[in-house]
Design a protein around this motif. Structure first.
Motif, PDB file in Angstrom:
ATOM      1  N   GLY A   6       0.806  -1.214   0.000  1.00 57.34           N
ATOM      2  CA  GLY A   6       0.000   0.000   0.000  1.00 57.34           C
ATOM      3  C   GLY A   6       0.838   1.261   0.000  1.00 57.34           C
ATOM      4  N   GLU A   7       1.887   1.262   0.795  1.00 59.34           N
ATOM      5  CA  GLU A   7       2.760   2.436   0.905  1.00 59.34           C
ATOM      6  C   GLU A   7       3.440   2.739  -0.425  1.00 59.34           C
ATOM      7  N   LEU A  37       2.591   1.675  -3.437  1.00 60.19           N
ATOM      8  CA  LEU A  37       1.579   2.024  -4.427  1.00 60.19           C
ATOM      9  C   LEU A  37       1.100   3.467  -4.243  1.00 60.19           C
ATOM     10  N   GLY A  38       0.837   3.860  -3.007  1.00 56.30           N
ATOM     11  CA  GLY A  38       0.399   5.225  -2.733  1.00 56.30           C
ATOM     12  C   GLY A  38       1.439   6.262  -3.094  1.00 56.30           C
ATOM     13  N   THR A  68      -2.873   9.019   0.787  1.00 56.98           N
ATOM     14  CA  THR A  68      -3.156   7.889  -0.106  1.00 56.98           C
ATOM     15  C   THR A  68      -2.320   6.676   0.284  1.00 56.98           C
ATOM     16  N   LEU A 100      -3.931   3.186   1.674  1.00 57.32           N
ATOM     17  CA  LEU A 100      -3.673   1.936   0.954  1.00 57.32           C
ATOM     18  C   LEU A 100      -2.906   0.930   1.813  1.00 57.32           C
ATOM     19  N   LEU A 146      -5.507  -0.648   3.947  1.00 60.01           N
ATOM     20  CA  LEU A 146      -6.351  -1.501   3.099  1.00 60.01           C
ATOM     21  C   LEU A 146      -5.658  -2.820   2.777  1.00 60.01           C
ATOM     22  N   PHE A 147      -4.416  -2.741   2.309  1.00 64.06           N
ATOM     23  CA  PHE A 147      -3.699  -3.973   1.958  1.00 64.06           C
ATOM     24  C   PHE A 147      -3.320  -4.781   3.203  1.00 64.06           C
TER      25      PHE A 147
END
Length: 171
Positions: free
Chosen positions: A47-48, A50-51, A68, A72, A75-76
Motif C-alpha cells: 500500500g505504501e 503504491l500510494g 493515499t 492503501l 487496506l492492503f
C-alpha cells in the motif's frame, strides 16, 4: 448445518477479538513477533509503495500522497489478514472484527515510523520515481518501521492480542 458451524466459529473469534482469550500466551518469542511484523510489513509496503508511486506519478503534493499511501497501507494490511481468515471458513463480519483487532496498532505504528522517516528525510518527498533517493528512502523507512513495530507486536502477542488472535488461522 454448515451455516451453524460458521456462526459458532464467528462467535468464538469475536469473543477472542474483544480480548477475552482463554489461552493467553505467557510471552511471545522474537521470532513469532518478527513473523507477525513481516506479515504486517507486506501489506503496508504494498500500500505504501503504491500510494507513493501514484502520488508522485500524478504530481500530487506531500499531503495527498501520504494520505493515499497510508490509506492503501491499511487496506492492503487488513486485506492480507482477511484473506487468510476467510480461507479458514470464518464469516465476513467476524473476520473483519478479528483483522481490525489483530492489525490496527501494528499498521498504525508501522505507518507512523515509515511516513515519519520519509517526511524528515531531506528531499525524499520531492524525489521522482526514477531517482535512487525515492526508492532508497522508501526502503530504509520500511526497514526502520519493521524494527520499531516488532517489539510492539511481541508485547501484544505476549498478552494474547494482535496477531495472537488470528495465529491459529495462519497455518
Amino acid at each position: 448445518m454448515q451455516h451453524a458451524a460458521h456462526t459458532a466459529d464467528d462467535h468464538h473469534l469475536a469473543h477472542h477479538a474483544q480480548g477475552h482469550a482463554h489461552h493467553v500466551p505467557a510471552g511471545a518469542s522474537w521470532t513469532v513477533a518478527a513473523q507477525a511484523t513481516l506479515h504486517c510489513l507486506t501489506g503496508c509496503a504494498i500500500g505504501e509503495v503504491l500510494g507513493m508511486v501514484i502520488g508522485t506519478w500524478l504530481g500530487w503534493g506531500n499531503g495527498p500522497t501520504m494520505v493515499t499511501a497510508v490509506l492503501l497501507a491499511f487496506l492492503f494490511g487488513y486485506s492480507l489478514t482477511l484473506r487468510g481468515i476467510l480461507r479458514a471458513g470464518v464469516g465476513l463480519a467476524a473476520a473483519v472484527r478479528v483483522a481490525l483487532a489483530a492489525d490496527t496498532l501494528s499498521i498504525a505504528v508501522m505507518e507512523l515510523i515509515d511516513n515519519g522517516v520519509i517526511a524528515v528525510w531531506p528531499e525524499a518527498m520531492a524525489a521522482r520515481l526514477d531517482e535512487a533517493l525515492f526508492w532508497g528512502s522508501l526502503a530504509v523507512s520500511l526497514v526502520l518501521a519493521f524494527l520499531a513495530t516488532t517489539p510492539v507486536n511481541k508485547w501484544m502477542i505476549g498478552r494474547g492480542k494482535g496477531h495472537a488472535v488470528v495465529h491459529r488461522y495462519h497455518h
